[in-house]
Scaffold this motif. Sequence first.
Motif, PDB file in Angstrom:
ATOM      1  N   GLU A  21       0.824  -1.204   0.000  1.00 45.25           N
ATOM      2  CA  GLU A  21       0.000   0.000   0.000  1.00 45.25           C
ATOM      3  C   GLU A  21       0.863   1.261   0.000  1.00 45.25           C
ATOM      4  N   LEU A  25       0.468   4.094  -3.075  1.00 42.82           N
ATOM      5  CA  LEU A  25       0.157   5.500  -2.827  1.00 42.82           C
ATOM      6  C   LEU A  25       1.322   6.412  -3.205  1.00 42.82           C
ATOM      7  N   ARG A  60      -6.330   6.667   3.790  1.00 45.95           N
ATOM      8  CA  ARG A  60      -6.206   5.214   3.968  1.00 45.95           C
ATOM      9  C   ARG A  60      -6.246   4.837   5.441  1.00 45.95           C
ATOM     10  N   ILE A  66      -8.024   1.419  -0.850  1.00 50.20           N
ATOM     11  CA  ILE A  66      -6.971   1.871  -1.760  1.00 50.20           C
ATOM     12  C   ILE A  66      -7.534   2.125  -3.162  1.00 50.20           C
TER      13      ILE A  66
END
Length: 279
Positions: A21, A25, A60, A66
């Motif tokens: 993640e 991002l 998040r 996501i």
Amino acid sequence: MIQPGATIAAVQAALPLDALENRILLCHATGLSRVQLITRAEQPLDEAQAAQLSELITRRLAGEPIAYIVGKREFFGLDFAVSEAVLIPRPDTELIVELALERLPAQGRLLDMGTGSGAIAVAVAHSRPDATVTALDVSEAALAIARQNAACNGARVRFLQSDWFQALAAGETFEVIASNPPYIAASDAHLSQGDLRFEPTGALTDFADGLSALRTIVDGSPAHLVPGGWLLLEHGYDQAAAVRALLDGAGYTEVQSWRDLAGIERVSGGRVGGGRVSK
């Protein structure tokens, strides 16, 4: 949270999410690819990138999925745009695409009911350009996303705004009908947990026992399937026996369930009487 001037390597090491993640991002905020994060590890973040990444991380940490944050999700090897108007495509649903492709004859016709992001319809149409694919949804907002996904992936799909079978012409038939309808019971605690909190409620639950949409599709599909055509239904982890009972009760043949990669009976289906379309 994120300070301008910090290097990509330093930021990536300090971000509070799991490694995947963090990378997703960071790629989204900087516009860099996964490889570029490595080759430009010492590149500093500018003020705009740092501010955007801070906002993404905050969203998040608040639980937002996501896929909604970055606006896309991979499914069946294709990129799909997503928004809060549609469910996030999940790997479990790739099973119904595989089953549909196996049963769709050359120049066959497939109907995807409750298409949402268009995941099933677009994946089939992209894999089988010879097929005629129709997808319907009651939500015009969902159809807008689905049309975008079809165009971006070069898939030829006819989209209809329809409350289940309503917009189909009388006598219009298909070799395969596939659907991932709302199947979570209204009382299910999962609706208030995890990513489901952010997804469109009407695409998740039938606001009843979890089987009402499945009943509607089972009952209405024989009028729109060719003899020997297949109906394929995705359902909940504990609904396979109930869906098989619905199919048996409606007179379908070769009724069976198929397991996903986790070993869960995820898709059930059967054929209408007469003829043989495929395996």
